[in-house]
Motif scaffolding. Structure first.
Motif, PDB file in Angstrom:
ATOM      1  N   THR A 119      88.499  56.779 -25.304  1.00 47.87           N
ATOM      2  CA  THR A 119      87.602  57.500 -26.211  1.00 47.87           C
ATOM      3  C   THR A 119      87.806  57.116 -27.669  1.00 47.87           C
ATOM      4  N   SER A 120      88.716  56.182 -27.936  1.00 44.66           N
ATOM      5  CA  SER A 120      89.045  55.798 -29.301  1.00 44.66           C
ATOM      6  C   SER A 120      88.214  54.596 -29.723  1.00 44.66           C
ATOM      7  N   ARG A 121      87.700  54.626 -30.935  1.00 47.28           N
ATOM      8  CA  ARG A 121      86.883  53.526 -31.432  1.00 47.28           C
ATOM      9  C   ARG A 121      87.662  52.216 -31.458  1.00 47.28           C
ATOM     10  N   LYS A 122      88.923  52.259 -31.836  1.00 43.68           N
ATOM     11  CA  LYS A 122      89.665  51.007 -31.981  1.00 43.68           C
ATOM     12  C   LYS A 122      90.176  50.461 -30.663  1.00 43.68           C
ATOM     13  N   ASP A 123      90.194  51.265 -29.592  1.00 43.98           N
ATOM     14  CA  ASP A 123      90.743  50.818 -28.312  1.00 43.98           C
ATOM     15  C   ASP A 123      89.705  50.718 -27.207  1.00 43.98           C
ATOM     16  N   GLN A 124      88.526  51.303 -27.383  1.00 45.37           N
ATOM     17  CA  GLN A 124      87.586  51.440 -26.271  1.00 45.37           C
ATOM     18  C   GLN A 124      87.067  50.103 -25.754  1.00 45.37           C
ATOM     19  N   GLU A 125      86.819  49.141 -26.640  1.00 42.84           N
ATOM     20  CA  GLU A 125      86.151  47.902 -26.264  1.00 42.84           C
ATOM     21  C   GLU A 125      86.921  47.116 -25.203  1.00 42.84           C
ATOM     22  N   GLN A 126      88.259  47.168 -25.242  1.00 44.94           N
ATOM     23  CA  GLN A 126      89.052  46.377 -24.297  1.00 44.94           C
ATOM     24  C   GLN A 126      88.873  46.824 -22.856  1.00 44.94           C
ATOM     25  N   TYR A 127      88.336  48.038 -22.648  1.00 50.20           N
ATOM     26  CA  TYR A 127      88.152  48.547 -21.297  1.00 50.20           C
ATOM     27  C   TYR A 127      86.712  48.385 -20.792  1.00 50.20           C
ATOM     28  N   TRP A 128      85.864  47.764 -21.570  1.00 43.59           N
ATOM     29  CA  TRP A 128      84.467  47.592 -21.158  1.00 43.59           C
ATOM     30  C   TRP A 128      84.410  46.651 -19.954  1.00 43.59           C
ATOM     31  N   ALA A 129      83.863  47.134 -18.828  1.00 41.52           N
ATOM     32  CA  ALA A 129      83.900  46.381 -17.569  1.00 41.52           C
ATOM     33  C   ALA A 129      82.580  45.686 -17.235  1.00 41.52           C
ATOM     34  N   ARG A 130      81.499  46.034 -17.900  1.00 48.19           N
ATOM     35  CA  ARG A 130      80.196  45.429 -17.598  1.00 48.19           C
ATOM     36  C   ARG A 130      80.017  44.184 -18.459  1.00 48.19           C
TER      37      ARG A 130
ATOM     38  N   PRO B 258      76.036  43.805 -23.249  1.00 50.78           N
ATOM     39  CA  PRO B 258      76.777  43.826 -24.525  1.00 50.78           C
ATOM     40  C   PRO B 258      77.448  45.180 -24.723  1.00 50.78           C
ATOM     41  N   TYR B 259      78.654  45.146 -25.289  1.00 52.31           N
ATOM     42  CA  TYR B 259      79.391  46.398 -25.520  1.00 52.31           C
ATOM     43  C   TYR B 259      78.867  47.115 -26.762  1.00 52.31           C
ATOM     44  N   ARG B 260      78.775  48.400 -26.672  1.00 51.46           N
ATOM     45  CA  ARG B 260      78.580  49.246 -27.851  1.00 51.46           C
ATOM     46  C   ARG B 260      79.465  50.473 -27.705  1.00 51.46           C
ATOM     47  N   PHE B 261      79.877  51.000 -28.836  1.00 48.91           N
ATOM     48  CA  PHE B 261      80.796  52.139 -28.805  1.00 48.91           C
ATOM     49  C   PHE B 261      80.095  53.357 -28.220  1.00 48.91           C
ATOM     50  N   VAL B 262      80.694  53.933 -27.192  1.00 51.91           N
ATOM     51  CA  VAL B 262      80.177  55.144 -26.561  1.00 51.91           C
ATOM     52  C   VAL B 262      80.915  56.331 -27.159  1.00 51.91           C
ATOM     53  N   THR B 263      80.191  57.175 -27.840  1.00 48.18           N
ATOM     54  CA  THR B 263      80.827  58.269 -28.568  1.00 48.18           C
ATOM     55  C   THR B 263      81.300  59.361 -27.618  1.00 48.18           C
ATOM     56  N   VAL B 264      82.126  60.233 -28.159  1.00 43.00           N
ATOM     57  CA  VAL B 264      82.627  61.372 -27.391  1.00 43.00           C
ATOM     58  C   VAL B 264      81.479  62.274 -26.971  1.00 43.00           C
ATOM     59  N   THR B 265      80.502  62.458 -27.848  1.00 45.07           N
ATOM     60  CA  THR B 265      79.356  63.311 -27.518  1.00 45.07           C
ATOM     61  C   THR B 265      78.585  62.747 -26.327  1.00 45.07           C
ATOM     62  N   GLU B 266      78.387  61.448 -26.313  1.00 40.53           N
ATOM     63  CA  GLU B 266      77.677  60.822 -25.200  1.00 40.53           C
ATOM     64  C   GLU B 266      78.460  60.955 -23.905  1.00 40.53           C
ATOM     65  N   LEU B 267      79.791  60.781 -23.972  1.00 37.96           N
ATOM     66  CA  LEU B 267      80.621  60.942 -22.777  1.00 37.96           C
ATOM     67  C   LEU B 267      80.545  62.364 -22.244  1.00 37.96           C
ATOM     68  N   ALA B 268      80.615  63.345 -23.162  1.00 36.02           N
ATOM     69  CA  ALA B 268      80.557  64.745 -22.748  1.00 36.02           C
ATOM     70  C   ALA B 268      79.212  65.086 -22.118  1.00 36.02           C
ATOM     71  N   GLU B 269      78.128  64.558 -22.676  1.00 40.28           N
ATOM     72  CA  GLU B 269      76.803  64.803 -22.105  1.00 40.28           C
ATOM     73  C   GLU B 269      76.649  64.126 -20.752  1.00 40.28           C
ATOM     74  N   ALA B 270      77.196  62.922 -20.621  1.00 41.13           N
ATOM     75  CA  ALA B 270      77.102  62.218 -19.344  1.00 41.13           C
ATOM     76  C   ALA B 270      77.874  62.937 -18.252  1.00 41.13           C
ATOM     77  N   PHE B 271      78.967  63.608 -18.619  1.00 37.91           N
ATOM     78  CA  PHE B 271      79.773  64.305 -17.627  1.00 37.91           C
ATOM     79  C   PHE B 271      78.981  65.429 -16.964  1.00 37.91           C
ATOM     80  N   THR B 272      78.094  66.068 -17.697  1.00 39.62           N
ATOM     81  CA  THR B 272      77.316  67.169 -17.122  1.00 39.62           C
ATOM     82  C   THR B 272      76.391  66.696 -16.000  1.00 39.62           C
TER      83      THR B 272
END
Length: 997
Positions: free
Chosen positions: A137-148, A152-166
């Motif tokens: 969930t960290s901006r500086k660390d998130q990119e290294q875990y992008w699996a697709r 192209p990678y783009r930063f997925v914010t905490v708000t987007e992650l929380a909404e996707a979880f629902t």
């Protein structure tokens, strides 16, 4: 059982300790905190970062025990952990991932990786899931875990992650469950307890009485010292008021005996003052246990009162039995015991009063200040310093409301209506005793004795009752607050408003001016350190680009500055090796262990530890909690001031000299000790100022493993994925192989635990000392213990980095910031001074202009006596907690070679002078005017001068008592002993011509 689960059986009888008292280790303290919650009847447990300071093996066993308890007893437990080891993480049933105030995931542990894979992120092999969850969930660390990789990678914010979880199946199921109201009919009647506390009232009171009695025994030195002090003061008093030197012929003789009675009351009152410091020190654990419903306030307050009653009997007996007949008070046995009863009530009243003030103040400085204020008001309105007849009509209510008036009247009536005062002087129709009473405004009726005793007993119950209410309803002042760095706030503003708000550099701040010109690199370095906090809402690509530009501009400006400084300032650095051979450390055997039958004189904490730290090699010192890691670090760093140290420590082949070693050594202690009123930046600035040399003005891995008891198990290289360590331990007969994916650090601590040693019949320390690795290490130590050809011993021309003048200025600068930002001390002292000045000015209004009778002169002298003695005492009492806090910081900084003791003392002494000056002018201007002393410029300034000197020497005396005693409690008791002596010989209670001294 829990002591074994938590690994506390080895230190079960050891005191916890604090910054000034050696006790258990930091990890053991953390386990005690956990144990306090586990041993109770709670079925819903909330545990915040319980693994801090613990090794991974201990954390695993604790969490595993909690898990088993929760599953068996059907309890509920939420544990907050920072990056737990994989095997500890696997123990949990559900996971809640919280980031930037949003719940990103809540549900079974098995599905958390599936959720993030659904979002396009994958956890790599040999990466702990807990570490992955924290970084994804960290901006500086998130990119290294992008699996697709095809997207192209783009930063997925905490708000987007929380909404996707629902919309994730776990989130949908959770939402469906929460949407259905709970059917209370399905709950068991005993699901929730109907009792507020775990045991009955009788058991609660019995348990708290037992604990308070134990604490009193542990703190017996305080009570013994108080009694010893009382014996000394009784001896001094009975020789000052010696009966062979005192007659009973005139009212002047009666005034001297009145002074002796007043001083007896003062001694009893001051003996109760120590209850204030003792109570305040006990409040933090009380608030924690009260809020967790360990016990009600009344069950805590009653033992504090009841168990002190026998001590009151002893203290009163010491005073009355030693002084009564030697002073020459009325020889009637009945009056002797009546005085004993009266002083007993006064002692209990004073103890209850100061306990109450401690509970109301809740802070040592505030409580001391208002405790002294209450003592002043009680003494002034008690009828001795200012006669009842001279108290203003609009203040007479204070005379009747305050308790000392009843004690003063009762003790005077008991003495002066006795047979030894019944003679009638010439030209008088009343006895000498009655004349003395009327001259001092004391009621001459005999019933005032019992009226005074009854009133004092009432005050005892009143003060202790309000003390209980204060404990029940008041909470501590300090509240934890979240803190955001300026860079964090800057990014947040960017996301919310779309504007880049440039913050001013530290280097341009007013507090940093002259220093930053000497050490400009600190500003950029500090900003870089604080820019480690991320995870914010995304308001669009443009906003992210704004932040990127902001960060880039910062880095660019830093690079430009560095280029302009000829690529930065290169600090002088010389690689050093450290060797230690056969280090042993022991302390005197604790009394608790002697009581268990242990005959040895010393407790061995380090048992022949050897090793070497080489330049370019990063060494990890590891071991279970209590293994001796902190002890070894303290010994090598030269921080051990007690105990017995044996062995040899060398720096690059030369014997270690602590004076020079402190210049090049930096020691981060386990206990964080800092000045509380200095900012983070100012702390770094202050350290750099005193540690860096004056010329700074412009511009591989290894493991050392200890077992419990301070013995080495393994000293050698780790290798890739800890292969060397694993090969060594697996080569020992009986040690189980490490499982695939298992954390080597946890496995290492588990297989070398005392339980495994006993099961295998192996002594890992003995195995290591007979290994080829040990022999290679000893050869390395011998090699590094020999100075290389052409080398020089570590040497500095001066012991400290900075000159004596710079040390003084730096210490004064820090003290200035600490005082200015400490309103509980600086503001309260001025408030107290103003209030006391107005109080005294009102009580002694225009008394200075009255000179018709002897009592008028006595009243004017009383106004000066009360400020010289008691306002000065308040200055000494209020500064003691400040010095006590800073003393622990001084020990750390002085041991680090930052400065000598004299510059520190200079800073602490000099910073008081301007504050005392303002305090003196404020008090002097108000009191001198309202009392109506003679208005001459010379007399006014002499009055200010003597007041200033009084405040100064009392303040410095308070500092001195803290410096020469082990803790604040002892300092306050020792200080009060001399207050009583100074009071006795002040010339007000007994004239100079009467005293045999």
């Amino acid at each position: 059982m829990y002591s074994k689960i938590l690994g506390l059986e080895v230190c079960a009888d050891t005191m916890v300790g604090d910054q000034m008292l050696r006790g258990i280790s930091g990890g053991q303290k953390k386990r005690v905190t956990t144990g306090e919650m586990l041993v109770g009847p709670a079925r819903a447990l909330f545990m915040d970062e319980i693994s801090t300071g613990l090794d991974t093996s201990t954390t695993f066993h604790i969490v595993n025990s909690i898990k088993n308890s929760i599953h068996i007893l059907q309890g509920t437990c939420v544990i907050s952990l920072l990056q737990p080891a994989p095997e500890t993480y696997d123990l949990f049933d559900d996971i809640i991932l919280l980031s930037d105030g949003h719940i990103v995931y809540q549900g079974p542990r098995e599905y958390v990786l599936e959720f993030f894979e659904h979002m396009g992120f994958g956890c790599p092999d040999r990466k702990g899931v807990a570490d992955f969850l924290q970084e994804v969930t960290s901006r500086k660390d998130q990119e290294q875990y992008w699996a697709r990789r095809d997207e192209p990678y783009r930063f997925v914010t905490v708000t987007e992650l929380a909404e996707a979880f629902t919309s994730f199946h776990v989130g949908r199921k959770l939402g469906d469950e929460l949407a259905i109201p709970f059917d209370k009919a399905k709950s068991h009647p005993a699901a929730l307890t109907t009792e507020k506390y775990g045991i009955g009232k009788k058991e609660l009171l019995k348990a708290l009485i037992s604990r308070e009695y134990l604490l009193m025994k542990r703190n017996s030195f305080v009570y013994i010292f108080k009694m010893f002090r009382l014996i000394i003061m009784a001896f001094i008093t009975m020789t000052v008021f010696l009966r062979t030197e005192m007659s009973k012929q005139t009212t002047q003789d009666g005034a001297i005996f009145m002074g002796a009675l007043f001083f007896s009351i003062l001694m009893v009152m001051f003996n109760g003052f120590s209850e204030l410091a003792i109570t305040v020190m006990k409040l933090p654990p009380f608030y924690k246990q009260r809020d967790l419903l360990f016990f009600p306030a009344w069950a805590y307050a009653l033992p504090l009162w009841i168990l002190k009653i026998p001590i009151t009997f002893v203290e009163t007996s010491i005073w009355v039995f030693t002084t009564y007949y030697v002073i020459g008070l009325d020889p009637n046995v009945g009056r002797f015991f009546k005085m004993y009863l009266l002083l007993l009530c006064i002692n209990q009243m004073a103890s209850g009063l100061f306990r109450l003030i401690a509970a109301l103040g809740r802070n040592m400085i505030v409580a001391n200040t208002f405790g002294t204020f209450a003592l002043l008001a009680i003494l002034v309105m008690g009828g001795f310093i200012l006669s009842r007849d001279d108290i203003k009509k609009w203040l007479i209510w204070g005379y009747w409301a305050l308790p000392l008036m009843y004690g003063q009247n009762a003790i005077a009536v008991n003495e002066f209506l006795g047979d030894s005062w019944k003679q009638v002087p010439p030209n008088s129709t009343e006895s000498l005793g009655v004349l003395v009473l009327k001259a001092r405004g004391i009621f001459p009726e005999a019933h005032w004795y019992w009226l005074g005793v009854g009133a004092l007993v009432g005050y005892v119950f009143l003060f202790n009752g309000i003390f209980t209410l204060a404990l029940a309803y008041l909470s501590p002042f300090e509240k934890p607050q979240a803190v955001l760095s300026k860079e964090t706030l800057e990014e947040r503003n960017v996301y919310k408003g779309g504007e880049v708000i440039e913050l001013s550099s530290r280097g341009n701040s007013s507090s940093g001016g002259s220093f930053n010109s000497q050490f400009p690199f600190l500003t950029c370095e500090f900003l870089a350190i604080t820019y480690l906090f991320h995870n914010y809402e995304d308001r669009g690509v443009e906003h992210r680009r704004s932040v990127s530009k902001l960060i880039s501009s910062r880095v660019g400006r830093s690079s430009e500055v560095n280029q302009n400084r000829k690529r930065g300032m290169v600090l002088p650095f010389e690689p050093l090796s450290i060797t230690f051979d056969d280090i042993k450390y022991a302390v005197d055997m604790p009394q608790e262990m002697r009581a268990q039958g242990i005959q040895e004189d010393r407790l061995q904490l380090l048992k022949g530890v050897s090793g070497a730290f080489r330049p370019g090699v990063l060494t990890a010192l590891m071991g279970v909690s209590g293994a001796g890691k902190t002890t070894l670090m303290d010994t090598l760093a030269g921080r051990k001031t007690g105990g017995y140290i044996e062995g040899r420590i060398s720096i690059s082949g030369y014997p270690k000299k602590q004076e020079t070693f402190a210049r090049v050594a930096g020691y981060c202690e386990q206990t964080d000790i800092h000045s509380p009123h200095v900012t983070v930046y100012e702390s770094l600035k202050y350290s750099a100022w005193l540690r860096l040399p004056p010329e700074v003005n412009s511009a591989t891995r290894k493991l050392l493993l200890l077992k419990r008891g301070g013995e080495e198990i393994y000293v050698g290289p780790l290798g890739r994925h800890s292969c060397h360590l694993i090969a060594y331990l697996e080569g020992i007969n009986g040690v189980c192989k490490i499982k695939d994916g298992y954390n080597p650090a946890t496995w290492m601590l588990e297989v070398t635990s005392p339980a495994q040693e006993a099961a295998l019949g192996v002594d890992f320390a003995h195995v290591y000392k007979n290994s080829e690795l040990y022999r290679r290490n000893k050869n390395t130590i011998m090699e590094l213990s020999t100075p290389p050809p052409g080398s020089k011993e570590l040497y500095f021309a001066t012991q400290y980095s900075q000159s004596f003048f710079i040390q003084c200025m730096a210490c004064l600068w820090k003290q200035h910031l600490s005082y200015w930002r400490n309103p509980p001390y600086t503001a309260v002292r001025f408030l107290f001074t103003t209030m006391v000045a107005l109080l005294f000015g009102t009580i002694f209004w225009d008394i200075g202009s009255k000179r018709e009778t002897q009592q008028d002169i006595f009243n004017a002298m009383g106004s000066m006596y009360i400020v010289v003695v008691f306002v000065g005492i308040q200055a000494a009492i209020s500064v003691q907690p400040i010095v006590a806090v800073e003393r622990a910081v001084f020990y750390r900084e002085s041991a680090a070679g930052m400065y000598s003791a004299l510059p520190y003392a200079f800073g602490q002494v000099v910073i008081e002078l301007p504050y005392i000056l303002v305090q003196t002018v404020t008090y002097g201007a108000i009191v001198y005017t309202m009392i109506g002393f003679e208005w001459k410029v010379a007399k006014f300034f002499w009055y200010l001068f003597f007041m200033y000197c009084t405040f100064v020497y009392y303040t410095y005396y308070g500092m001195m008592t803290v410096a020469v005693t082990p803790n604040l409690n002892i300092a306050s008791i020792i200080a009060s002993s001399f207050y009583a002596i100074w009071n006795l010989f002040s010339g007000f209670i007994i004239p100079k011509t009467v005293s045999v001294f």
